[in-house]
Design a protein around this motif. Structure first.
Motif, short mmCIF file in Angstrom:
data_model
loop_
_atom_site.label_atom_id
_atom_site.label_comp_id
_atom_site.label_asym_id
_atom_site.label_seq_id
_atom_site.Cartn_x
_atom_site.Cartn_y
_atom_site.Cartn_z
N GLU A 62 1.23 -1.64 0.10
CA GLU A 62 -0.14 0.13 -0.13
C GLU A 62 0.89 1.46 -0.18
O GLU A 62 1.82 1.34 0.65
CB GLU A 62 -0.97 0.05 0.90
N MET A 63 -0.22 1.99 -0.96
CA MET A 63 0.96 3.61 -1.05
C MET A 63 0.52 4.59 -0.19
O MET A 63 -1.06 4.10 -1.28
CB MET A 63 1.29 3.59 -2.17
N GLU A 64 0.13 5.59 0.42
CA GLU A 64 -1.02 6.72 0.53
C GLU A 64 0.19 7.77 0.36
O GLU A 64 1.13 7.98 0.74
CB GLU A 64 -1.08 6.60 1.83
N ILE A 65 -0.64 9.00 -0.09
CA ILE A 65 0.51 9.97 -0.25
C ILE A 65 -0.60 11.42 0.43
O ILE A 65 -1.92 11.55 0.01
CB ILE A 65 0.83 10.80 -1.86
N TYR A 66 -0.38 12.10 1.47
CA TYR A 66 -0.46 12.92 2.10
C TYR A 66 -0.19 14.20 1.70
O TYR A 66 1.19 14.29 1.20
CB TYR A 66 -1.40 13.02 3.25
N ILE A 67 -1.50 15.44 1.91
CA ILE A 67 -0.33 16.80 1.17
C ILE A 67 -0.59 18.08 2.32
O ILE A 67 -2.33 17.72 2.72
CB ILE A 67 -1.24 17.47 -0.05
N LEU A 68 -0.52 18.82 2.60
CA LEU A 68 -0.26 19.52 2.79
C LEU A 68 0.12 21.47 2.72
O LEU A 68 1.67 21.37 2.41
CB LEU A 68 0.04 20.18 4.33
N GLU A 69 -0.74 22.26 2.09
CA GLU A 69 0.25 23.24 0.99
C GLU A 69 0.86 22.96 -0.13
O GLU A 69 0.96 21.68 -0.92
CB GLU A 69 1.15 24.38 2.03
N ASN A 70 1.99 23.00 0.30
CA ASN A 70 3.87 21.98 -0.49
C ASN A 70 3.78 20.98 -0.52
O ASN A 70 5.06 20.64 -0.78
CB ASN A 70 4.43 23.14 -1.02
N ARG A 71 4.17 20.75 1.06
CA ARG A 71 3.86 19.47 1.88
C ARG A 71 3.84 17.77 1.71
O ARG A 71 2.49 17.58 1.32
CB ARG A 71 5.18 19.80 2.69
N LEU A 72 4.03 16.92 0.65
CA LEU A 72 3.72 15.67 0.90
C LEU A 72 4.44 15.29 1.88
O LEU A 72 5.32 14.92 2.02
CB LEU A 72 3.94 15.25 -0.88
N PHE A 73 3.32 13.79 1.79
CA PHE A 73 3.70 12.83 3.00
C PHE A 73 3.26 11.36 2.67
O PHE A 73 2.22 12.16 2.24
CB PHE A 73 3.07 12.89 4.64
N MET A 74 4.36 10.50 2.05
CA MET A 74 3.82 9.37 1.91
C MET A 74 4.02 7.93 2.87
O MET A 74 4.71 8.22 3.35
CB MET A 74 4.36 8.58 0.81
N ILE A 75 3.12 7.31 2.57
CA ILE A 75 3.31 5.84 4.26
C ILE A 75 3.13 5.31 2.92
O ILE A 75 1.92 4.64 1.87
CB ILE A 75 1.84 5.92 4.97
N VAL A 76 3.85 4.33 3.42
CA VAL A 76 4.43 2.76 2.46
C VAL A 76 3.85 1.99 3.24
O VAL A 76 4.89 1.75 4.09
CB VAL A 76 5.70 2.63 1.92
N GLU A 77 3.55 0.12 2.60
CA GLU A 77 3.69 -0.60 3.70
C GLU A 77 3.92 -1.57 3.17
O GLU A 77 3.40 -1.62 1.63
CB GLU A 77 2.12 -0.59 4.21
N THR A 78 4.50 -2.43 3.38
CA THR A 78 4.81 -3.15 2.94
C THR A 78 5.24 -5.14 3.87
O THR A 78 5.21 -4.77 5.01
CB THR A 78 6.08 -2.97 2.95
N PRO A 79 5.76 -6.66 3.33
CA PRO A 79 5.78 -7.20 3.97
C PRO A 79 6.98 -7.32 4.82
O PRO A 79 7.74 -6.74 4.27
CB PRO A 79 6.16 -8.54 2.63
N LEU A 80 6.74 -8.02 6.00
CA LEU A 80 7.80 -7.47 6.80
C LEU A 80 9.26 -8.01 6.47
O LEU A 80 10.92 -7.49 7.17
CB LEU A 80 7.97 -8.58 8.53
N ASP A 81 9.70 -8.77 5.65
CA ASP A 81 10.40 -9.27 4.32
C ASP A 81 11.62 -7.92 3.68
O ASP A 81 12.37 -8.39 2.67
CB ASP A 81 10.57 -10.56 3.85
N PHE A 82 10.57 -7.35 3.25
CA PHE A 82 11.01 -5.47 2.40
C PHE A 82 12.30 -5.49 2.34
O PHE A 82 12.71 -4.92 3.91
CB PHE A 82 9.56 -5.20 2.62
N GLU A 83 12.89 -5.34 1.48
CA GLU A 83 14.33 -4.80 1.58
C GLU A 83 14.42 -3.52 1.12
O GLU A 83 14.22 -3.31 -0.07
CB GLU A 83 15.71 -5.62 1.33
#
Length: 131
Positions: A62-83
Motif C-alpha cells: 500500500e502507498m498513500e500520499i498526503y498533502i499540506l500546502e506544498n508538503r507531501l507525506f507518503m506512507i508505504v506499507e510492505t511485508p516484513l521481509d521487504f528490503e
C-alpha cells in the motif's frame, strides 16, 4: 478530483499479519497551479498503469500520499521481509519509471533526473502510541 476530508479520517487497509511502514516527505514548488496539476496527475484517471504495476511488482502493499500546502507525506506499507534499497533500485529500472519521474519533476523541489528514492526522503519515527 476528490480529496477526502481529513477530519473524517481515512480507512486503513487490513492485512492478515504484521507489515512494515515507511514514511517519506517531499516538497512541491510553491505554486498553486502546479500543485493542482500534480494532484491531478496522481488521480486514478491519470496515473500511469505501469507505475502502479511497478509499485506492486517491487513488493509494496500500500502507498498513500498526503498533502499540506506544498508538503507531501507518503506512507508505504510492505511485508516484513521487504528490503528498501533493493526494491527502490529495482523500481528505478522498471519500464516508464524514469519517464514518470521526469514527468513529475517539474512540480517537485528535487534535482533533475533524480529517482524516486533520491527525491523522497525517508523519515525517522520519533514517537508511537503502540503498546
Amino acid at each position: 478530483m476528490e480529496i477526502m476530508n481529513s477530519k473524517a479520517g481515512y480507512r486503513v487497509k487490513e492485512y492478515s499479519g504484521p507489515v512494515k511502514r515507511y514514511c517519506q516527505t517531499l516538497d512541491l514548488k510553491e505554486d498553486p497551479e502546479l500543485i493542482t496539476e500534480y494532484m491531478k496527475r496522481h488521480s486514478q484517471a491519470e496515473v500511469w498503469p505501469e507505475i502502479i504495476a511497478g509499485i506492486r511488482e517491487v513488493g509494496i502493499l500500500e502507498m498513500e500520499i498526503y498533502i499540506l500546502e506544498n508538503r507531501l507525506f507518503m506512507i508505504v506499507e510492505t511485508p516484513l521481509d521487504f528490503e528498501w534499497d533493493t526494491a527502490m533500485e529495482k523500481l528505478a529500472g522498471l519500464p516508464r519509471q524514469a519517464e514518470w519521474e521526469d514527468y513529475m519533476s517539474i512540480f517537485q523541489v528535487a534535482s533533475p533526473g533524480a529517482t524516486s528514492a533520491e527525491k523522497w526522503r525517508l523519515m525517522d519515527r520519533m514517537f508511537y502510541l503502540y503498546e
